[in-house]
Design a protein around this motif. Sequence first.
Motif, PDB file in Angstrom:
ATOM      1  N   CYS A  97      46.703  -2.788 -16.507  1.00 52.11           N
ATOM      2  CA  CYS A  97      47.436  -2.890 -15.262  1.00 52.11           C
ATOM      3  C   CYS A  97      48.721  -3.658 -15.540  1.00 52.11           C
ATOM      4  CB  CYS A  97      46.609  -3.562 -14.168  1.00 52.11           C
ATOM      5  SG  CYS A  97      45.936  -5.160 -14.621  1.00 52.11           S
ATOM      6  N   CYS A  98      49.635  -3.647 -14.576  1.00 51.35           N
ATOM      7  CA  CYS A  98      50.895  -4.337 -14.824  1.00 51.35           C
ATOM      8  C   CYS A  98      51.496  -4.883 -13.544  1.00 51.35           C
ATOM      9  CB  CYS A  98      51.892  -3.428 -15.531  1.00 51.35           C
ATOM     10  SG  CYS A  98      52.508  -2.074 -14.534  1.00 51.35           S
ATOM     11  N   ILE A  99      52.215  -5.963 -13.720  1.00 53.61           N
ATOM     12  CA  ILE A  99      53.111  -6.512 -12.726  1.00 53.61           C
ATOM     13  C   ILE A  99      54.374  -6.796 -13.536  1.00 53.61           C
ATOM     14  CG2 ILE A  99      53.555  -8.341 -11.058  1.00 53.61           C
ATOM     15  CD1 ILE A  99      50.489  -8.747 -10.915  1.00 53.61           C
ATOM     16  N   PRO A 100      55.219  -5.741 -13.691  1.00 56.67           N
ATOM     17  CA  PRO A 100      56.366  -5.856 -14.579  1.00 56.67           C
ATOM     18  C   PRO A 100      57.132  -7.161 -14.363  1.00 56.67           C
ATOM     19  CG  PRO A 100      56.227  -3.651 -13.681  1.00 56.67           C
ATOM     20  CD  PRO A 100      55.201  -4.481 -12.964  1.00 56.67           C
ATOM     21  N   PRO A 101      57.514  -7.772 -15.460  1.00 52.09           N
ATOM     22  CA  PRO A 101      57.514  -7.289 -16.836  1.00 52.09           C
ATOM     23  C   PRO A 101      56.237  -7.600 -17.610  1.00 52.09           C
ATOM     24  CG  PRO A 101      58.645  -9.381 -16.774  1.00 52.09           C
ATOM     25  CD  PRO A 101      58.200  -9.080 -15.351  1.00 52.09           C
ATOM     26  N   ARG A 102      55.163  -8.012 -16.922  1.00 46.01           N
ATOM     27  CA  ARG A 102      53.911  -8.360 -17.597  1.00 46.01           C
ATOM     28  C   ARG A 102      52.938  -7.187 -17.542  1.00 46.01           C
ATOM     29  NH1 ARG A 102      53.011 -13.387 -13.977  1.00 46.01           N
ATOM     30  NH2 ARG A 102      53.149 -11.569 -12.689  1.00 46.01           N
ATOM     31  N   PHE A 103      52.364  -6.886 -18.693  1.00 49.16           N
ATOM     32  CA  PHE A 103      51.385  -5.814 -18.820  1.00 49.16           C
ATOM     33  C   PHE A 103      50.089  -6.432 -19.319  1.00 49.16           C
ATOM     34  CE2 PHE A 103      55.409  -3.866 -18.623  1.00 49.16           C
ATOM     35  CZ  PHE A 103      55.213  -2.603 -18.091  1.00 49.16           C
ATOM     36  N   PHE A 104      48.994  -6.073 -18.666  1.00 53.33           N
ATOM     37  CA  PHE A 104      47.708  -6.719 -18.915  1.00 53.33           C
ATOM     38  C   PHE A 104      46.674  -5.742 -19.447  1.00 53.33           C
ATOM     39  CE2 PHE A 104      49.789  -8.793 -15.359  1.00 53.33           C
ATOM     40  CZ  PHE A 104      49.689 -10.141 -15.670  1.00 53.33           C
ATOM     41  N   THR A 105      45.811  -6.243 -20.325  1.00 53.81           N
ATOM     42  CA  THR A 105      44.564  -5.588 -20.676  1.00 53.81           C
ATOM     43  C   THR A 105      43.481  -6.536 -20.208  1.00 53.81           C
ATOM     44  OG1 THR A 105      45.515  -4.484 -22.598  1.00 53.81           O
ATOM     45  CG2 THR A 105      43.111  -4.668 -22.528  1.00 53.81           C
ATOM     46  N   ASP A 106      42.627  -6.057 -19.304  1.00 55.97           N
ATOM     47  CA  ASP A 106      41.551  -6.857 -18.730  1.00 55.97           C
ATOM     48  C   ASP A 106      40.205  -6.335 -19.201  1.00 55.97           C
ATOM     49  OD1 ASP A 106      43.574  -8.012 -17.210  1.00 55.97           O
ATOM     50  OD2 ASP A 106      42.895  -7.152 -15.308  1.00 55.97           O
ATOM     51  N   TYR A 107      39.305  -7.259 -19.482  1.00 55.53           N
ATOM     52  CA  TYR A 107      37.904  -6.952 -19.701  1.00 55.53           C
ATOM     53  C   TYR A 107      37.166  -7.580 -18.524  1.00 55.53           C
ATOM     54  CZ  TYR A 107      39.079  -5.484 -24.399  1.00 55.53           C
ATOM     55  OH  TYR A 107      39.626  -4.824 -25.475  1.00 55.53           O
ATOM     56  N   LEU A 108      36.590  -6.747 -17.690  1.00 53.52           N
ATOM     57  CA  LEU A 108      35.910  -7.198 -16.481  1.00 53.52           C
ATOM     58  C   LEU A 108      34.410  -7.116 -16.696  1.00 53.52           C
ATOM     59  CD1 LEU A 108      38.070  -5.103 -13.980  1.00 53.52           C
ATOM     60  CD2 LEU A 108      38.436  -7.490 -14.673  1.00 53.52           C
ATOM     61  N   LEU A 109      33.715  -8.227 -16.498  1.00 52.62           N
ATOM     62  CA  LEU A 109      32.262  -8.255 -16.589  1.00 52.62           C
ATOM     63  C   LEU A 109      31.705  -8.210 -15.176  1.00 52.62           C
ATOM     64  CD1 LEU A 109      31.788 -10.985 -19.328  1.00 52.62           C
ATOM     65  CD2 LEU A 109      31.866  -8.503 -19.602  1.00 52.62           C
ATOM     66  N   LEU A 110      30.852  -7.239 -14.922  1.00 56.52           N
ATOM     67  CA  LEU A 110      30.273  -7.049 -13.601  1.00 56.52           C
ATOM     68  C   LEU A 110      28.760  -7.192 -13.657  1.00 56.52           C
ATOM     69  CD1 LEU A 110      32.750  -4.748 -13.944  1.00 56.52           C
ATOM     70  CD2 LEU A 110      32.194  -4.472 -11.549  1.00 56.52           C
ATOM     71  N   LEU A 111      28.204  -7.756 -12.580  1.00 55.83           N
ATOM     72  CA  LEU A 111      26.763  -7.826 -12.403  1.00 55.83           C
ATOM     73  C   LEU A 111      26.415  -7.248 -11.045  1.00 55.83           C
ATOM     74  CD1 LEU A 111      25.975 -11.418 -13.732  1.00 55.83           C
ATOM     75  CD2 LEU A 111      25.584  -9.243 -14.910  1.00 55.83           C
ATOM     76  N   LYS A 112      25.259  -6.620 -10.970  1.00 53.92           N
ATOM     77  CA  LYS A 112      24.787  -6.099  -9.689  1.00 53.92           C
ATOM     78  C   LYS A 112      23.846  -7.135  -9.086  1.00 53.92           C
ATOM     79  CE  LYS A 112      22.846  -2.165  -7.312  1.00 53.92           C
ATOM     80  NZ  LYS A 112      22.245  -0.845  -7.472  1.00 53.92           N
ATOM     81  N   THR A 113      24.297  -7.737  -7.998  1.00 54.54           N
ATOM     82  CA  THR A 113      23.508  -8.747  -7.293  1.00 54.54           C
ATOM     83  C   THR A 113      22.961  -8.125  -6.011  1.00 54.54           C
ATOM     84  OG1 THR A 113      25.347  -9.572  -5.955  1.00 54.54           O
ATOM     85  CG2 THR A 113      25.102 -10.514  -8.171  1.00 54.54           C
TER      86      THR A 113
END
Length: 129
Positions: A97-113
């Motif tokens: 994802c990005c919010i120019p001029p910053r570009f991000f790579t995210d690793y999202l950890l999800l749990l099912k609660t």
Amino acid sequence: MDGTVMPGALAEIEKVVRLYLDGLYEGDGTKIASAFHPCAHLYSVDDSGGLNDLPRAEWLERMATRPKPAEQGLHREDRILAMDMAGEEAACVKVNCCIPPRFFTDYLLLLKTGEGWRIVAKSFRTETR
């Protein structure tokens, strides 16, 4: 467990991730808050190699004061790169994802609660272009 991934679970996970990405682009803290579990933290490495640990509540406060990408007319550029499930209650999703001029790579950890799928941790890397 036989290792079978249920398509319904992947759709539920994708819905949470899309809610996060929409909230990020729109600058909508309510959407982001509903995608992230209240205990969630964001992790990154700073320029000196130190670990940053940002609680969800502090991140939402920061987001509330910054310009919204959608209102600035910034080009939206986000995508889900990979989704991986471990059983029926844990998953990891990689996004760009990005919010120019910053570009991000995210690793999202999800749990099912009991409340459904929620992001409990985010580790990310930022590139400035």
